[in-house]
Write a protein that holds these residues in place. Structure first.
Motif, PDB file in Angstrom:
ATOM      1  N   ILE A 202       6.022 -18.455  12.616  1.00  0.00           N
ATOM      2  CA  ILE A 202       6.159 -18.443  14.071  1.00  0.00           C
ATOM      3  C   ILE A 202       7.268 -19.418  14.457  1.00  0.00           C
ATOM      4  O   ILE A 202       7.789 -20.134  13.606  1.00  0.00           O
ATOM      5  CB  ILE A 202       4.851 -18.812  14.796  1.00  0.00           C
TER       6      ILE A 202
ATOM      7  N   GLY B  32       2.596 -29.807  15.410  1.00  0.00           N
ATOM      8  CA  GLY B  32       2.464 -29.583  13.961  1.00  0.00           C
ATOM      9  C   GLY B  32       1.005 -29.594  13.538  1.00  0.00           C
ATOM     10  O   GLY B  32       0.557 -28.753  12.755  1.00  0.00           O
TER      11      GLY B  32
ATOM     12  N   VAL C 187       3.979 -24.874   3.569  1.00  0.00           N
ATOM     13  CA  VAL C 187       4.435 -24.718   4.945  1.00  0.00           C
ATOM     14  C   VAL C 187       5.903 -25.128   4.997  1.00  0.00           C
ATOM     15  O   VAL C 187       6.262 -26.223   4.566  1.00  0.00           O
ATOM     16  CB  VAL C 187       3.640 -25.602   5.915  1.00  0.00           C
TER      17      VAL C 187
ATOM     18  N   LEU D 235      -1.592 -29.579   2.182  1.00  0.00           N
ATOM     19  CA  LEU D 235      -0.493 -28.617   2.266  1.00  0.00           C
ATOM     20  C   LEU D 235       0.770 -29.212   1.661  1.00  0.00           C
ATOM     21  O   LEU D 235       0.973 -30.424   1.656  1.00  0.00           O
ATOM     22  CB  LEU D 235      -0.239 -28.242   3.729  1.00  0.00           C
TER      23      LEU D 235
ATOM     24  N   MET E  63      10.863 -16.933   3.863  1.00  0.00           N
ATOM     25  CA  MET E  63       9.883 -17.411   2.890  1.00  0.00           C
ATOM     26  C   MET E  63       8.534 -16.751   3.156  1.00  0.00           C
ATOM     27  O   MET E  63       8.056 -16.739   4.291  1.00  0.00           O
ATOM     28  CB  MET E  63       9.714 -18.937   3.031  1.00  0.00           C
TER      29      MET E  63
ATOM     30  N   GLU F 164      -0.271 -15.639   5.360  1.00  0.00           N
ATOM     31  CA  GLU F 164       0.982 -16.365   5.517  1.00  0.00           C
ATOM     32  C   GLU F 164       1.809 -15.686   6.605  1.00  0.00           C
ATOM     33  O   GLU F 164       1.939 -14.462   6.623  1.00  0.00           O
ATOM     34  CB  GLU F 164       1.780 -16.364   4.197  1.00  0.00           C
ATOM     35  N   HIS F 165       2.338 -16.479   7.516  1.00  0.00           N
ATOM     36  CA  HIS F 165       3.157 -15.916   8.585  1.00  0.00           C
ATOM     37  C   HIS F 165       4.094 -16.976   9.120  1.00  0.00           C
ATOM     38  O   HIS F 165       3.923 -18.159   8.856  1.00  0.00           O
ATOM     39  CB  HIS F 165       2.273 -15.362   9.713  1.00  0.00           C
TER      40      HIS F 165
ATOM     41  N   THR G  15       5.672 -17.740   2.954  1.00  0.00           N
ATOM     42  CA  THR G  15       4.704 -18.830   2.993  1.00  0.00           C
ATOM     43  C   THR G  15       4.334 -19.001   4.466  1.00  0.00           C
ATOM     44  O   THR G  15       4.757 -18.213   5.298  1.00  0.00           O
ATOM     45  CB  THR G  15       5.344 -20.135   2.493  1.00  0.00           C
ATOM     46  N   TYR G  16       3.565 -20.015   4.797  1.00  0.00           N
ATOM     47  CA  TYR G  16       3.432 -20.361   6.217  1.00  0.00           C
ATOM     48  C   TYR G  16       4.744 -20.976   6.668  1.00  0.00           C
ATOM     49  O   TYR G  16       5.386 -21.716   5.900  1.00  0.00           O
ATOM     50  CB  TYR G  16       2.260 -21.323   6.425  1.00  0.00           C
ATOM     51  N   GLY G  17       5.143 -20.684   7.875  1.00  0.00           N
ATOM     52  CA  GLY G  17       6.436 -21.204   8.324  1.00  0.00           C
ATOM     53  C   GLY G  17       6.459 -21.452   9.816  1.00  0.00           C
ATOM     54  O   GLY G  17       5.786 -20.768  10.590  1.00  0.00           O
ATOM     55  N   PHE G  18       7.196 -22.452  10.206  1.00  0.00           N
ATOM     56  CA  PHE G  18       7.309 -22.787  11.624  1.00  0.00           C
ATOM     57  C   PHE G  18       8.766 -23.153  11.900  1.00  0.00           C
ATOM     58  O   PHE G  18       9.274 -24.149  11.401  1.00  0.00           O
ATOM     59  CB  PHE G  18       6.377 -23.972  11.934  1.00  0.00           C
TER      60      PHE G  18
ATOM     61  N   PRO H 156       1.509 -19.775  -2.396  1.00  0.00           N
ATOM     62  CA  PRO H 156       2.259 -19.571  -1.138  1.00  0.00           C
ATOM     63  C   PRO H 156       1.455 -19.975   0.095  1.00  0.00           C
ATOM     64  O   PRO H 156       2.018 -20.468   1.070  1.00  0.00           O
ATOM     65  CB  PRO H 156       2.561 -18.078  -1.141  1.00  0.00           C
ATOM     66  N   GLU H 157       0.153 -19.783   0.058  1.00  0.00           N
ATOM     67  CA  GLU H 157      -0.633 -20.108   1.259  1.00  0.00           C
ATOM     68  C   GLU H 157      -0.772 -21.611   1.490  1.00  0.00           C
ATOM     69  O   GLU H 157      -1.178 -22.042   2.559  1.00  0.00           O
ATOM     70  CB  GLU H 157      -2.017 -19.451   1.209  1.00  0.00           C
ATOM     71  N   GLU H 158      -0.428 -22.394   0.460  1.00  0.00           N
ATOM     72  CA  GLU H 158      -0.479 -23.852   0.631  1.00  0.00           C
ATOM     73  C   GLU H 158       0.834 -24.430   1.114  1.00  0.00           C
ATOM     74  O   GLU H 158       0.919 -25.615   1.411  1.00  0.00           O
ATOM     75  CB  GLU H 158      -0.730 -24.533  -0.720  1.00  0.00           C
TER      76      GLU H 158
ATOM     77  N   VAL I 105       2.004 -31.608  10.669  1.00  0.00           N
ATOM     78  CA  VAL I 105       1.351 -30.653   9.768  1.00  0.00           C
ATOM     79  C   VAL I 105       0.764 -31.387   8.563  1.00  0.00           C
ATOM     80  O   VAL I 105      -0.405 -31.216   8.208  1.00  0.00           O
ATOM     81  CB  VAL I 105       2.357 -29.578   9.284  1.00  0.00           C
TER      82      VAL I 105
END
Ligand code: SF4
Lengths: 360, 614
Positions: free
Chosen positions: B464, B301, A70, A111, A85, B461-462, A87-90, A66-68, A104
């Motif tokens: 934004i 990004g 985005v 990633l 999710m 993990e987060h 995970t990382y998210g934007f 999950p940490e990989e 990214v």
């Protein structure tokens, strides 16, 4: 040592190595590992729910850490995806998701970047970014939720709404032609295009995994149902009763056969696809075209992607998947190549090179 | 050897090389400025390109100029020029008005035939008389024919011969200023090493120009501009655009981050994009995007992914980046946006300079969206401010706009290569929070910045985005009072940057009644004007701003010490309006100009005197 402390203690060059290191271990995951603690806020019955579940399932089957991962989204109903999710998210701005996702991925190619977008987000306000992202072939998995409507703003026609479509902003029907996402992707020199339907769970998982495995920009069009503003728009083809006859699931290396009796298929007639029935007019399975998703020439892929009901069944599955140079890899290769040859290793080397003089 | 003619000692001089855009005047000027800088003069140069890429030959529209000001205490390229090199009639016509009375004009008489005179718009065969230039020291040099003569036995094609004319002019100017030829000779050897005939030709023509000076020494004096004492170190010439690019390179090194540039070509900022595209050796990732919006979005990004992210543009491009800047403010990600200002609005005057993007930089976004605004003030301090823009962005987790302008971007000065400890480290605000318990919007007590966590860090993990966040949990929040709190926090975070920037300084005569105020690229002209007036015994002080938002903390303390405040800027009064809002207790007078050109020292001095007497 914990990760951020390790990061702090490392210098610039080695920090890049560090990224590689932590990304090499993979574990076993279930789909719940990718679920965030946020309540999912889509309308009950919205096709997005199923897509979320199948993406999580595909990620678990791919053993993605999950940490990989985005997830980058734009604006629209489907773009809320990011928050659900773990995970990382934007969650970014309207139409610009593919540009942000490109940044990214290029910044850290290790990633796994998934870009969630919709027909309005990707094909109207973000059309320019979408085609250029595809053309450049940045390694992204682009999931394009196509419900042929603006849902979040409550029901205006979108760039994929059918000609004549009636909506709040086209009370007398639209007077414009829709984009066909497959045609646009292939026209933009896309190397991967697949199509699936929100309610076809297994197909979704398969297609998402294929998209993830493909190196380069992978576009997956998801025929998604908006129960509130455009209910049943895909029903003519997705309905259980008709779907066997009105869709065809393409599989690389297999003959293109469809129909409830599995007896219909395609042959080429001139430059067009023709539907034939196996067992009629001397046609046997051997006569049926075999799907080659890896063929560089996109002519046939374009024809397959453009097939529309009622003339043709709608093509599902991976329509095109061709290996090609990947932007982020090429850029890194260039940097490595130059760095192997250069004498300039730090800023000062550059600053004191060339036309300089010294005051002693 | 030895010169029998008169050598005049001067502190500083300006020379302007001008000719057709194909005459190589930019190169000639650059080589001259290198030689002067190596000799130990302060230099400041400014090119004057034709607006059209391929204007018809011999016309005024096609004239390309390059002015070099050199000597002691030089901070501007000079209002007027002491020496003009005019390679054709159009060059003379276009530039005669920039001449200092009594200056020297070197003209290639061979090109002053009736056809060229006509093309330049002269009505008679005597341009000197027609333009009333009789009071000048006119050197009518047969540059084209002497160039031909110097290379007759080299069997060069006509084009190569014509192309080397500029070296004759350069050789002659070197004679005029008693400058050695070595540096230029070395340049020619390096550049044309693989084409021996052309190399030999250029070397001979350079020498021939110099020798011609010896021939005319009886009729014209030469000049000597003695070198300035400078600090020890390694020096080079640098223009503002390259300085910006290089400042970011150092910032990347000092922060341990990878440098990422997302950008789209636009005049006059493109050179930054080009320079960083070449810097693969230092690992820079450059993404030439499909448009200005994607330029900043890819940078955002990259910032999210943990790079030192930058985007570069000019005014119209800044307008397009507006929405994405709002995202960076909301997501509280570090990013530097460089705006090389040009004449506006709309496409405006792309190759000309202006300071009219200030309010766009400060306020051109939806919602309450404060970000840091910094303005570089000399070509070479573009390096420093690019560095500090990056440092503030990273350490405060805030977007920063760096304003430069067309004048700084293309202007060149000598620059001392910084030593390792001339610039501080940049501390990347990594988190001390425990994994799994990480809150993306938890803040540091002093700067109010959040922690920077990159994808790849397990347990952090987060999510934004552009939606308003709950001040504590960082989850989406539509709550009114929470929004008010977050808006206030973002403003306060910006305000606290003031604790980390230098105080405003007063230059000139601190006991003066009048304070001249400027910001950004007008510094050199304002300082020279104030210095000149001080030297004349007039009491004038100068305060020049480079930190615009937030303003230095001592701004009001300084403003209140003066009876009169005169704000000079290349717009209709944007900074004046800003100061009126921030510090309404003072009275502000304005001097504004929007000609697409820098101020002249002369007009500033005149205006200041007028204001003193008013
Ligand atoms: S409006 Fe339509 S697309 Fe949006 S969440 Fe509801 S059902 Fe889904």
């Amino acid at each position: 040592m914990d990760n951020h402390l390790r990061f702090m203690s490392l210098q610039r060059k080695s920090s890049i190595k560090w990224r590689l290191e932590i990304m090499s271990e993979t574990k076993n995951y279930t789909f719940t590992d990718y679920k965030s603690d946020q309540n999912v806020r889509w309308c009950p019955g919205c096709g997005d729910h199923a897509v979320l579940n199948t993406v999580q399932k595909a990620m678990a089957e791919l053993h993605l850490n999950p940490e990989e991962v985005v997830v980058v989204s734009g604006i629209g109903c489907s773009s809320r995806f990011t928050y659900y999710m773990n995970t990382y998210g934007f969650h970014t701005i309207h139409g610009r998701g593919s540009a942000i996702a490109s940044g990214v991925k290029v910044a850290n190619p290790n990633l796994k970047v998934w870009h969630i977008t919709g027909d309005g987000d990707a094909l109207a306000i973000g059309g320019n970014h979408f085609i250029h992202t595809v053309r450049r072939n940045v390694d992204l998995n682009i999931l394009l939720f196509n419900n042929q409507i603006y849902g979040l703003t409550k029901g205006q026609f979108s760039p994929t709404s059918k000609h004549g479509f009636i909506s709040k902003t086209s009370p007398y029907g639209t007077v414009e032609f829709p984009f066909r996402p497959g045609e646009l992707t292939i026209g933009a020199r896309g190397h991967f295009f697949a199509r699936t339907i929100d309610r076809e769970l297994k197909l979704c998982v398969d297609v998402f995994k294929e998209a993830a495995r493909h190196e380069g920009a992978s576009v997956v069009e998801i025929l998604q149902n908006c129960v509130i503003y455009n209910d049943k728009t895909h029903d003519a083809i997705t309905d259980k009763e008709h779907k066997e006859d009105r869709t065809i699931i393409l599989e690389h290396g297999k003959p293109m056969i469809f129909g409830v009796n599995r007896n219909k298929g395609f042959i080429l007639e001139g430059i067009n696809l023709k539907i034939v029935t196996i067992g009629e007019n001397g046609i046997t399975e051997k006569d049926i075209l075999v799907h080659d998703a890896t063929c560089e020439d996109n002519t046939l892929h374009l024809k397959l992607a453009n097939m529309e009901y009622p003339e043709y069944p709608v093509a599902l599955g991976v329509i095109r998947s061709v290996k090609a140079a990947v932007y982020n890899q090429e850029l890194n290769n260039q940097i490595n190549f130059v760095q192997r040859k250069t004498e300039i290793r730090k800023f000062r080397d550059l600053a004191i090179e060339g036309d300089v003089w010294e005051v002693k | 050897m030895g010169k029998s003619s008169k050598v005049i000692e001067v502190d500083r001089l300006a020379v302007r090389f001008s000719g057709d855009s194909g005459d190589g005047m930019q190169l000639t000027g650059t080589l001259f400025s290198h030689t002067s800088a190596i000799y130990g003069n302060d230099i400041s140069t400014f090119p004057d390109f034709p607006a059209d890429i391929r204007a018809p030959q011999g016309t005024i529209g096609g004239v390309s100029g390059f002015q070099v000001h050199f000597g002691q205490g030089v901070t501007t390229p000079g209002d007027l020029t002491d020496v003009l090199v005019a390679m054709n009639p159009a060059a003379l016509k276009a530039n005669a008005r920039f001449m200092k009375p009594g200056g020297t004009i070197i003209m290639d008489v061979d090109s002053f035939d009736s056809k060229n005179l006509q093309k330049a718009g002269y009505k008679t065969e005597d341009p000197i008389f027609e333009d009333k230039l009789e009071g000048f020291n006119v050197i009518k040099a047969p540059i084209t024919s002497l160039t031909r003569e110097a290379v007759t036995d080299l069997s060069l094609d006509n084009k190569s011969v014509i192309r080397s004319k500029n070296m004759f002019a350069l050789g002659l100017v070197y004679w005029l200023f008693n400058r050695p030829l070595e540096h230029t000779q070395e340049y020619i050897r390096k550049k044309f090493g693989h084409k021996p005939a052309i190399m030999e030709g250029n070397l001979r023509v350079l020498q021939a120009g110099h020798d011609y000076g010896n021939i005319i020494q009886a009729i014209t004096p030469s000049f000597h501009v003695s070198p300035t004492e400078s600090r020890k170190g390694i020096y080079r010439n640098l223009n503002g655009n390259k300085a910006v690019a290089w400042g970011f390179l150092l910032a990347a090194e000092k922060s341990g981050l990878e440098l990422f540039l997302g950008s789209y070509p636009i005049t006059p900022a493109t050179e930054i994009l080009q320079e960083l595209s070449e810097r693969k050796d230092l690992g820079v990732k450059v993404f030439q995007a499909e448009d200005e919006i994607a330029g900043i979005c890819t940078a955002i990004g990259a910032s999210f992914a943990g790079s030192l992210a930058v985007t570069t543009t000019s005014g119209p491009g800044l307008a397009l980046k507006t929405e994405a800047m709002g995202l960076a403010i909301m997501a509280e990600l570090p990013i530097v946006i460089v705006d090389v200002q040009r004449g506006g609005p709309s496409t405006g005057l792309p190759t000309k300079t202006e300071q009219a993007d200030l309010l766009q930089a400060l306020y051109g976004r939806n919602g309450e969206s404060p970000l840091v605004v910094i303005a570089a003030s000399t070509p070479v301090n573009c390096f420093d401010y690019a560095f500090y823009a990056a440092k503030i962005a990273v350490e405060h987790m805030i977007p920063v706009i760096l304003l430069t302008d067309g004048f700084l971007a293309n202007g060149t000065q000598q620059w001392r290569v910084p030593e390792d400890n001339d610039f501080p480290e940049i501390k990347v605000p990594r988190t001390n929070q425990e994994p799994k318990a990480y809150k993306p919007y938890l803040r540091d007590a002093e700067k109010l910045r959040r922690d920077w966590v990159f994808p790849g860090m397990a347990g952090y993990e987060h999510r934004i985005g552009g939606l308003e966040k709950d001040a504590v949990t960082g989850n989406i929040s539509h709550d009114g009072p929470n929004h008010h709190l977050m808006v206030t926090i973002r403003q306060e975070k910006l305000d606290r940057v003031a604790n980390y920037i230098p105080d405003l300084e007063v230059m000139g005569d601190e006991s003066a009644d009048i304070l001249v105020v400027g910001w950004g690229g007008t510094y050199g002209h304002l300082l020279t004007a104030v210095d000149q007036l001080n030297a004349m015994g007039k009491k004038v002080a100068l305060a020049h701003f480079t930190y615009i938002n937030p303003l230095p903390k001592n701004t009001a303390d300084i403003l209140k010490r003066f009876k009169k405040i005169l704000i000079c800027e290349l717009n209709l009064g944007q900074f004046a309006g800003y100061l009126r809002m921030k510090h309404p207790q003072f009275n502000y007078c304005q001097y504004n100009k929007v000609h697409g050109q820098p101020f002249t020292v002369h007009e500033l001095a005149e205006e200041i005197i007028n204001q003193m007497e008013a």
